[in-house]
Scaffold this motif. Structure first.
Motif, short mmCIF file in Angstrom:
data_model
loop_
_atom_site.label_atom_id
_atom_site.label_comp_id
_atom_site.label_asym_id
_atom_site.label_seq_id
_atom_site.Cartn_x
_atom_site.Cartn_y
_atom_site.Cartn_z
N SER A 357 45.48 -45.19 13.36
CA SER A 357 45.50 -44.71 14.75
C SER A 357 45.72 -45.82 15.77
O SER A 357 46.59 -45.68 16.66
CB SER A 357 44.21 -43.95 15.05
OG SER A 357 44.12 -42.79 14.26
N GLU A 361 49.12 -45.69 18.05
CA GLU A 361 48.92 -45.43 19.47
C GLU A 361 49.49 -46.55 20.33
O GLU A 361 50.06 -46.30 21.39
CB GLU A 361 47.43 -45.23 19.76
CG GLU A 361 46.88 -43.92 19.20
CD GLU A 361 45.38 -43.82 19.32
OE1 GLU A 361 44.79 -44.67 20.03
OE2 GLU A 361 44.78 -42.92 18.69
N SER A 395 48.10 -39.06 17.70
CA SER A 395 48.34 -40.29 18.46
C SER A 395 49.25 -40.02 19.66
O SER A 395 49.07 -40.63 20.73
CB SER A 395 48.98 -41.36 17.56
OG SER A 395 48.10 -41.71 16.50
N THR A 399 48.37 -40.79 23.64
CA THR A 399 49.11 -41.79 24.40
C THR A 399 50.08 -41.22 25.43
O THR A 399 50.33 -41.86 26.45
CB THR A 399 49.90 -42.69 23.43
OG1 THR A 399 50.75 -41.86 22.60
CG2 THR A 399 48.96 -43.47 22.54
#
Length: 869
Positions: A357, A361, A395, A399
């Motif tokens: 992750s 991200e 993710s 983001t």
């Protein structure tokens, strides 16, 4: 990679005639695993495989273009803008805190020994490219594997300490002008990124190692900047390169030094260390595809994006390449090799996927920063085609900008439903999706359908943990965008999921979050307490500490957002219970700050309860509050003030003329003050409230109660200690006593004497107390006697004025033929004359008035009065 290396051999062999370094003597020939890449300086088909012609100078190539446009090397302005979208420092701390391990770690390191300088001393300075390359390889090879020391069974703390030691050793070597040693340390740090023996610690290891590599990069760049300084012929002073410079402004010496550093990096045989030291972004993005382990490759891409966004903030194509390459290679995460690694380390697939992750991200943040919606749409379509993984979609939800997600809310709902879980539960996706919608609302026509579609899935979760993750987020959605009715339905669903078998005891933090997020948007407490599921929801907080936290959240929000007064019985009783629970939590061990905070919360609530002109109901509320809140001085003081205010409001309503009913009501208010004040701890607070209540009693003509209150006040003076802590220092109480006595004496001037007690009996009692009081010195005692004399003088003045007023009334309106009235008038005049404080002109005018009345009067009563006075 081996086949690519063979291709590299043949390429170098074909160009042997043009090369200044023959293939049979080239120490790098056939060892570069990426020699097939045309931009690799080791496989280039030009005369020197390690040195390009001026046209391929790595410094000038990277810094100039067709228009020779200047570029900001430090990226200061763009980096400032970049820091607004994300701070790596915050990411770094979060990774180190989250990804920890209790497993034992290992680290391999070798630093220069005492005779390293002797090993390198024999190296002769050379000027040819071939000689420079050979010399640098010999320096690196002299640090052979025999000097490498592997430290085993290190704890996480010890591992971090060794990384810090390597970082310090790198700095020390640089300051000692040991450039090769510096590079060697950096290489050894980068090699650590190959090791995934403790895979759950890899994200933190990545952060620690890249910190060292960042240090190395900054040292090299600062050296190149210093090398670029030239003497200004105008003032013979060194001038450094400007922030915006082109390759033409870089002197040859700095270019040569930069070229040497490229050669040193090119000499690294291992892929990972070499990759972490080169900065040619597009080439590096392609190099990462040669990394076999998907976790290592993911973090290598993250590092490339992190460094690239600093050195070249305007470029984004390499970030997109990193992202699409990850999409293409996502299937490797479920390969047999990875499964074997997880099995050997006892790591589950869910825990393993979570390791990706931070890397994914970061890459996504770099890609979406300043990107157009069309570009992000293209990325989204590519994800659907190549990956369609819940891990990656999660993710993206974290983001991507909330505005972008909100505009395509229906599309993301379908993406979440259709994505492959493959070890990563979708409840995380729904939670992050909800977080984005809280920040940026979807269009109004889509809001209800989105809630319905999401909750159809969430309400079917059998795992309470997964359900509560979503519920604690999505409770904010109806609270923010809908009415009380939708919130009540959601609370009902939560109760149904966690109430059986007392499952709610495992989810107190999430349940508390539900209350907090709901109250952030619902400020109508009449509506909140009207929900039939709100009080049952509160009943699930069985643990006292959690219950008190929730109750504090409720009363804080009420005090913050409730602007209008309340009188609804359900709301008042509910909040009264909340406040009583907070009050009862205070014990002798509670901190003063805690008592003060809770006291302030309760007093604000009490002030917000208002029954308007229903004074009896208001009084009943205050009486109930007095019985509930006995341990907090702030609350008791507030209640005494409320009783007094209620009495004065009643006086204002009747316009100063009490009826029998209102008079009894006011006396009841004052009686509550009288019995409440003794429970206050602070002696001076008691004295001030006694005085205030006495003033209220006199204003409402409740003279007997005023006498009782003043007696109690005077008796309390003997209980005042000589010293007490004031402003964190032990001080004498005498100044405060003198100040209070001055107020009391001033008020006693206007208090009528009780006929049953005699003249000035309260003042006499006060003088007796002054005699017994423990004065610090005679000065304070004398001050009070002087003030008492002033009060007596004022009383005399008042007595003469009152007597003269009565005398004027008698001679103007009374029948002086009545001998008793005549005697009364004479006595009043004697009082006026005795005090001697009345103006002589007033007395003379009064006498002249009487003489005039005597002449006009037929009887001799006025003559008798004139003769008498």
């Amino acid at each position: 990679l081996q086949s690519e290396s063979k291709k590299g051999k043949s390429t170098v062999s074909k160009t042997k005639s043009k090369s200044t370094i023959q293939s049979n003597t080239n120490p790098l020939e056939g060892n570069d695993p990426l020699s097939s890449v045309s931009s690799d300086p080791l496989s280039s088909a030009i005369s020197d495989p390690l040195s390009a012609a001026i046209a391929s100078d790595p410094l000038s190539t990277a810094s100039s273009n067709a228009t020779n446009q200047k570029r900001n090397r430090s990226g200061t302005e763009e980096r400032i803008q970049d820091e607004k979208f994300l701070s790596w420092k915050e990411n770094r701390i979060a990774i180190l805190n989250k990804y920890t391990t209790s497993e034992r770690l290992s680290i391999a390191t070798s630093f220069f020994t005492a005779d390293d300088k002797e090993k390198l001393k024999g190296n002769q300075a050379v000027s040819t490219v071939e000689g420079k390359v050979r010399q640098r390889l010999e320096e690196l090879n002299n640090l052979n594997e025999d000097s490498t020391k592997e430290l085993l069974n290190l704890s996480q703390k010890e591992f971090i300490q060794h990384i810090d030691s390597m970082n310090q050793a790198l700095i020390n070597a640089w300051e000692a002008d040991q450039r090769v040693k510096t590079l060697k340390i950096a290489i050894q740090c980068a090699k650590l990124l190959n090791d995934i023996s403790v895979v759950q610690f890899y994200p933190s290891k990545f952060v620690l190692v890249t910190d060292v590599l960042d240090t190395f990069g900054f040292l090299v760049y600062d050296r190149l900047r210093r090398k670029s300084a030239v003497v200004n012929p105008k003032n013979n002073k060194l001038s450094e390169l400007p922030e915006n410079f082109s390759s033409d402004e870089v002197p040859d010496q700095a270019k040569e030094t930069c070229r040497n550093w490229f050669y040193k990096v090119a000499s690294i045989r291992e892929l990972i260390p070499r990759l972490e030291h080169e900065k040619v972004l597009r080439r590096l993005a392609r190099m990462i595809t040669g990394i076999g382990d998907p976790l290592v490759a993911a973090y290598a891409r993250a590092y490339l994006c992190r460094v690239g966004i600093i050195v070249s903030p305007s470029l984004r194509d390499y970030c997109n390449s990193c992202l699409t390459d990850f999409f293409k290679t996502y299937s490797q995460l479920s390969s047999d090799c990875v499964q074997n690694t997880l099995a050997s380390q006892g790591i589950g697939l869910v825990q393993y996927l979570d390791l990706y992750s931070p890397a994914i991200e970061w890459v996504l943040r770099c890609c979406q920063h300043d990107a157009t919606d069309a570009s992000l749409e293209k990325t989204l379509l590519y994800y659907q085609k190549e990956c369609n993984s819940a891990l990656v979609l999660n993710s993206m939800l974290v983001t991507l900008k909330p505005e972008f997600i909100s505009k395509r809310a229906q599309q993301f709902v379908e993406l979440i439903k259709s994505c492959a879980e493959s070890g990563f539960s979708k409840h995380n996706l729904f939670a992050n999706f909800g977080t984005s919608l809280m920040e940026c609302p979807p269009t109004e026509d889509q809001r209800l359908s989105i809630l319905s579609e999401v909750w159809k899935v969430v309400m079917k979760y059998k795992d309470p943990a997964e359900y509560m993750v979503c519920a604690s987020i999505w409770i904010e959605y109806p609270a923010k965008y809908f009415s009380i009715r939708e919130v009540n339905k959601l609370l009902d669903d939560i109760i149904k999921h966690v109430q059986p078998d007392r499952i709610f005891e495992q989810f107190y933090p999430q349940l508390r979050m539900v209350i907090a997020r709901m109250l952030d948007h619902l400020h109508d407490f009449n509506g909140i307490f009207s929900m039939d599921k709100f009080l049952p929801f509160l009943d699930m907080f069985q643990k006292d500490s959690i219950k008190l936290e929730v109750f504090r959240v409720i009363i804080e929000n009420f005090n913050k957002y409730q602007e209008d007064a309340i009188n609804d019985p359900m709301v008042v009783n509910g909040l009264m219970f909340v406040c009583k629970s907070l009050h009862d939590s205070v014990n002798t061990l509670a901190l003063e700050d805690s008592k003060r905070e809770i006291g302030n919360l309760i007093t604000v609530f009490i002030r917000k309860v208002d029954y308007g002109r229903d004074f009896e109901q208001q009084l009943n509320f205050y009486v109930d509050a007095r019985s509930f809140f006995t341990s907090l001085d702030a609350v008791v003081i507030q209640l005494v003030q409320c009783f007094n205010s209620l009495a004065m409001n009643t006086l204002a309503v009747v316009k100063g003329s009490h009826t029998h009913k209102t008079s009894s009501f006011v006396r009841a208010c004052i009686a509550n003050c009288f019995i409440t004040i003794p429970s206050i701890t602070s002696i001076f607070d008691r004295l001030q409230l006694y005085l205030l209540s006495a003033e209220v009693a006199v204003s409402n003509q409740a003279y007997p109660q005023a006498d009782d209150i003043l007696k109690a006040s005077i008796q309390q003076l003997l209980q005042v200690p000589r010293t007490m802590e004031i402003d964190n220092r032990i001080r004498s109480t005498e100044p405060r006593v003198i100040d209070y006595l001055s107020q009391l004496l001033g008020f006693l001037q206007y208090v009528p004497d009780n006929p049953d007690q005699g003249v000035l009996y309260l003042l006499k009692g006060l003088l007796n107390v002054l005699q017994k009081y423990h004065w610090d010195s005679e000065v304070g005692k004398i001050k009070m006697y002087i003030k008492t004399i002033g009060v007596l003088s004022a009383l005399c003045q008042i007595l003469a004025d009152v007597a003269l007023q009565y005398f004027n009334c008698v001679i103007s309106h009374a029948d002086l033929n009545d001998q008793q009235m005549m005697n009364f008038a004479i006595k009043l005049w004697n009082i006026v004359k005795k005090q001697g404080s009345t103006d002589a002109k007033v007395i003379n005018r009064t006498i002249e008035y009487l003489k005039g009345k005597a002449k006009l009067s037929k009887g001799g009563n006025y003559n008798q009065l004139v003769n008498s006075i």
